[in-house]
Write a protein that holds these residues in place. Structure first.
Motif, PDB file in Angstrom:
ATOM      1  N   PHE A 266       0.803  -1.221   0.000  1.00 30.92           N
ATOM      2  CA  PHE A 266       0.000   0.000   0.000  1.00 30.92           C
ATOM      3  C   PHE A 266       0.837   1.273   0.000  1.00 30.92           C
ATOM      4  CE2 PHE A 266      -3.387  -2.949   1.432  1.00 30.92           C
ATOM      5  CZ  PHE A 266      -4.228  -2.728   0.362  1.00 30.92           C
ATOM      6  N   THR A 267       2.172   1.165  -0.002  1.00 30.63           N
ATOM      7  CA  THR A 267       2.974   2.342  -0.322  1.00 30.63           C
ATOM      8  C   THR A 267       3.063   2.531  -1.827  1.00 30.63           C
ATOM      9  OG1 THR A 267       5.019   1.076  -0.210  1.00 30.63           O
ATOM     10  CG2 THR A 267       4.373   2.281   1.767  1.00 30.63           C
TER      11      THR A 267
ATOM     12  N   GLN B  69      -2.436   2.914  -4.025  1.00 31.89           N
ATOM     13  CA  GLN B  69      -3.370   3.652  -3.174  1.00 31.89           C
ATOM     14  C   GLN B  69      -4.757   3.014  -3.273  1.00 31.89           C
ATOM     15  OE1 GLN B  69      -2.333   6.025  -1.119  1.00 31.89           O
ATOM     16  NE2 GLN B  69      -0.293   5.596  -1.935  1.00 31.89           N
TER      17      GLN B  69
ATOM     18  N   GLU C 137      -7.707   4.233  -3.342  1.00 28.62           N
ATOM     19  CA  GLU C 137      -8.647   4.894  -4.252  1.00 28.62           C
ATOM     20  C   GLU C 137      -8.354   4.585  -5.723  1.00 28.62           C
ATOM     21  OE1 GLU C 137      -5.502   7.884  -3.024  1.00 28.62           O
ATOM     22  OE2 GLU C 137      -7.002   6.792  -1.894  1.00 28.62           O
ATOM     23  N   ASP C 138      -7.186   4.014  -6.017  1.00 29.68           N
ATOM     24  CA  ASP C 138      -6.837   3.641  -7.394  1.00 29.68           C
ATOM     25  C   ASP C 138      -7.296   2.234  -7.751  1.00 29.68           C
ATOM     26  OD1 ASP C 138      -5.616   6.089  -7.635  1.00 29.68           O
ATOM     27  OD2 ASP C 138      -3.607   5.301  -7.187  1.00 29.68           O
TER      28      ASP C 138
ATOM     29  N   ASP D  12     -11.066   3.440   2.895  1.00 31.00           N
ATOM     30  CA  ASP D  12      -9.662   3.052   2.739  1.00 31.00           C
ATOM     31  C   ASP D  12      -9.227   2.099   3.845  1.00 31.00           C
ATOM     32  OD1 ASP D  12      -9.569   4.674   0.544  1.00 31.00           O
ATOM     33  OD2 ASP D  12      -8.385   6.262   1.487  1.00 31.00           O
TER      34      ASP D  12
ATOM     35  N   TYR E 192      -7.621  -1.616   3.492  1.00 34.20           N
ATOM     36  CA  TYR E 192      -6.398  -2.024   4.187  1.00 34.20           C
ATOM     37  C   TYR E 192      -6.636  -3.292   5.010  1.00 34.20           C
ATOM     38  CZ  TYR E 192      -4.403   2.614   3.204  1.00 34.20           C
ATOM     39  OH  TYR E 192      -3.926   3.739   2.592  1.00 34.20           O
TER      40      TYR E 192
END
Length: 86
Positions: free
Chosen positions: A25-26, A29, A31-32, A44, A48
């Motif tokens: 998740f770095t 994202q 939202e992508d 979000d 995760y």
């Protein structure tokens, strides 16, 4: 022994899943993300959480398979075979 085996499988997979989720998740994202062409109606934090549990499941299965295929030890004075961890 069975509870100890469960801890030997779940604890390392938990640590690896935490690191893998951080790395994943770095780069990506929440939202992508698109699922079947649509953005999921999940927060979000929900993405995760779902991602962590999916990664943890895959890591736990990998650890369990490793524990399962450990070789047994044949004792020299008898024909019994110790099946390793399982």
């Amino acid at each position: 022994m069975k509870y100890r085996l469960l801890i030997w499988i779940l604890w390392p997979s938990f640590l690896v899943a935490g690191m893998a989720e951080g790395l994943l998740f770095t780069v990506i994202q929440p939202e992508d993300l698109l699922f079947f062409g649509h953005h999921p109606d999940i927060s979000d934090e929900g993405i995760y959480t779902i991602g962590f549990f999916l990664i943890w499941t895959f890591c736990a299965v990998s650890s369990a398979l490793t524990a399962y295929i450990l070789p047994g030890i044949e004792s020299p004075d008898s024909k019994e075979i110790d099946r390793g961890l399982i």
